[in-house]
Enzyme design. Structure first.
Site, PDB file in Angstrom:
ATOM      1  N   HIS A 178       0.881  -1.181   0.000  1.00  0.00           N
ATOM      2  CA  HIS A 178       0.000   0.000   0.000  1.00  0.00           C
ATOM      3  C   HIS A 178       0.911   1.221   0.000  1.00  0.00           C
ATOM      4  O   HIS A 178       1.692   1.406   0.944  1.00  0.00           O
ATOM      5  CB  HIS A 178      -0.885   0.018   1.243  1.00  0.00           C
ATOM      6  CG  HIS A 178      -1.756  -1.204   1.369  1.00  0.00           C
ATOM      7  ND1 HIS A 178      -3.047  -1.249   0.914  1.00  0.00           N
ATOM      8  CD2 HIS A 178      -1.495  -2.446   1.866  1.00  0.00           C
ATOM      9  CE1 HIS A 178      -3.560  -2.445   1.140  1.00  0.00           C
ATOM     10  NE2 HIS A 178      -2.637  -3.197   1.720  1.00  0.00           N
TER      11      HIS A 178
ATOM     12  N   ASP B 105       3.359  -5.221   2.535  1.00  0.00           N
ATOM     13  CA  ASP B 105       2.070  -4.667   2.965  1.00  0.00           C
ATOM     14  C   ASP B 105       2.175  -3.158   3.251  1.00  0.00           C
ATOM     15  O   ASP B 105       1.887  -2.345   2.374  1.00  0.00           O
ATOM     16  CB  ASP B 105       1.550  -5.441   4.180  1.00  0.00           C
ATOM     17  CG  ASP B 105       0.031  -5.379   4.324  1.00  0.00           C
ATOM     18  OD1 ASP B 105      -0.618  -4.738   3.488  1.00  0.00           O
ATOM     19  OD2 ASP B 105      -0.511  -5.974   5.278  1.00  0.00           O
TER      20      ASP B 105
ATOM     21  N   GLU C 126      -7.435 -12.595   6.041  1.00  0.00           N
ATOM     22  CA  GLU C 126      -6.382 -12.095   6.941  1.00  0.00           C
ATOM     23  C   GLU C 126      -6.942 -12.229   8.352  1.00  0.00           C
ATOM     24  O   GLU C 126      -6.436 -13.017   9.153  1.00  0.00           O
ATOM     25  CB  GLU C 126      -6.047 -10.638   6.613  1.00  0.00           C
ATOM     26  CG  GLU C 126      -4.970 -10.031   7.521  1.00  0.00           C
ATOM     27  CD  GLU C 126      -4.767  -8.530   7.282  1.00  0.00           C
ATOM     28  OE1 GLU C 126      -5.631  -7.900   6.633  1.00  0.00           O
ATOM     29  OE2 GLU C 126      -3.751  -7.988   7.766  1.00  0.00           O
TER      30      GLU C 126
HETATM   31 ZN   LIG Z   1      -2.691  -5.059   2.635  1.00  0.00          ZN
END
Ligand SMILES: [Zn+2]
Length: 340
Positions: free
Chosen positions: A19, A278, A200
């Protein structure tokens, strides 16, 4: 340097789950806050870092949205993207597929055009400067409504030449993939690739929904797929790539420790798993740090590392020809360094 660390550092790599706003380093956050007159709820970097003690995804998201509030001008998005590409260059990451969260900005009154053009300009310039190829994936915030996501997709229509796919992120539990069935279907008709965060924190049924209802081309995280034999078989037979994020999983308490991380089991089951960072600024490491941490904790072999790195290209949205070229570069490196 031990051989395996050298291998991780020197092999060309791809990153498929990053991200952009999660690569905002504390120094740049404070610099932009000063420039743009944004009052952060942290007095200084030390205080900010103390807030990086997360117990679950939502703890992180609260800090993440606060952090991104300093991004106002097109130049800010340019600088942020360029900093990430510089990091990729240092780590020999040769291909990136970057997520961005337009709603996290448009909801604050920042124009979509500023966000996308700032990011795209940096990707073009930095891509050439560093020899890094890229794809851009626009994520919908799943805690918002599907109609909000449609507004964003409509805004994106003038910029489709800068966008390769759509994704789904933010608070997972309570916001199943099926909530976004129509907007994903529309995005597919527009020729965009589809990915979604699932499994997740959310149950295996969310992974099932992402595959069967959203019809994603790739799955982000997907850790909890391992709870379902049926899902494991499907992911293996369809060779759906999973973007696994070890340090993120550790920081957000998705796993108790990296020694109990499922990635080694996933590899053994024949799943197409990849390693990713991430939100590297918040979770304590970029791609190499993620590889090193998971390698040490699970004692991954050189073969396993090579498989994970090749998977990052195989699971990408590059063309088959481009993928083959990258795999060949890896094989050439391995041939040349063998026995050294
Ligand atoms: Zn993510």
């Amino acid at each position: 340097m031990p051989n395996i660390k050298k291998l991780i550092k020197e092999l060309p790599k791809a990153e498929l789950h990053i991200h952009l706003e999660g690569s905002l380093e504390p120094e740049l956050m404070f610099e932009l806050a000063n420039k743009n007159n944004i009052q952060l709820p942290f007095l200084n970097i030390d205080e900010l870092l103390k807030a990086y003690d997360f117990n679950k995804l939502q703890d992180f998201l609260n800090v993440y949205y606060t952090g991104m509030s300093v991004l106002i001008e097109e130049e800010d998005f340019f600088d942020l993207t360029m900093m990430y590409l510089q990091k990729c260059n240092e780590q020999n990451v040769k291909h990136v597929e970057i997520f961005f969260d337009p709603q996290g900005h448009t909801k604050r009154g920042v124009k979509f055009s500023k966000v996308i053009t700032g990011i795209n300009r940096a990707l073009k310039e930095g891509g050439i400067q560093f020899g890094i190829s890229y794809k851009t994936i626009m994520c919908f915030l799943r805690h918002l409504s599907e109609s909000d996501a449609f507004d964003t997709l409509n805004e994106a229509k003038d910029y489709l030449h800068m966008i390769d796919g759509v994704g789904l992120d933010s608070s997972e539990v309570g916001n199943p993939p099926s909530k976004f069935q129509k907007v994903f279907s529309e995005a597919k008709q527009m020729g965009l690739k589809l990915v979604a965060h699932a499994g997740e924190e959310g149950p295996p049924s969310y992974v099932e929904e992402a595959l069967s209802i959203l019809k994603v081309d790739r799955l982000d995280h997907g850790n909890r797929s391992m709870e379902s034999e049926q899902l494991i078989n499907r992911l293996r037979s369809e060779q759906i790539a999973l973007t696994i994020c070890p340090l993120s999983n550790l920081k957000l308490c998705v796993v108790d420790d990296l020694a109990s991380h499922p990635i080694k089991k996933m590899l053994k089951q024949g799943l197409l798993v990849t390693v990713n960072s991430d939100d590297p600024s918040y979770f304590g490491g970029y791609l190499i740090e993620n590889f090193n941490a998971i390698q040490e904790s699970l004692n991954l072999s050189e073969d396993e590392i090579v498989t994970l790195i090749k998977n990052s290209f195989i699971g990408s949205f590059l063309t088959t020809k481009e993928k083959n070229k990258c795999i060949k570069e890896i094989d050439t490196y391995l041939d040349e360094t063998q026995g050294q």
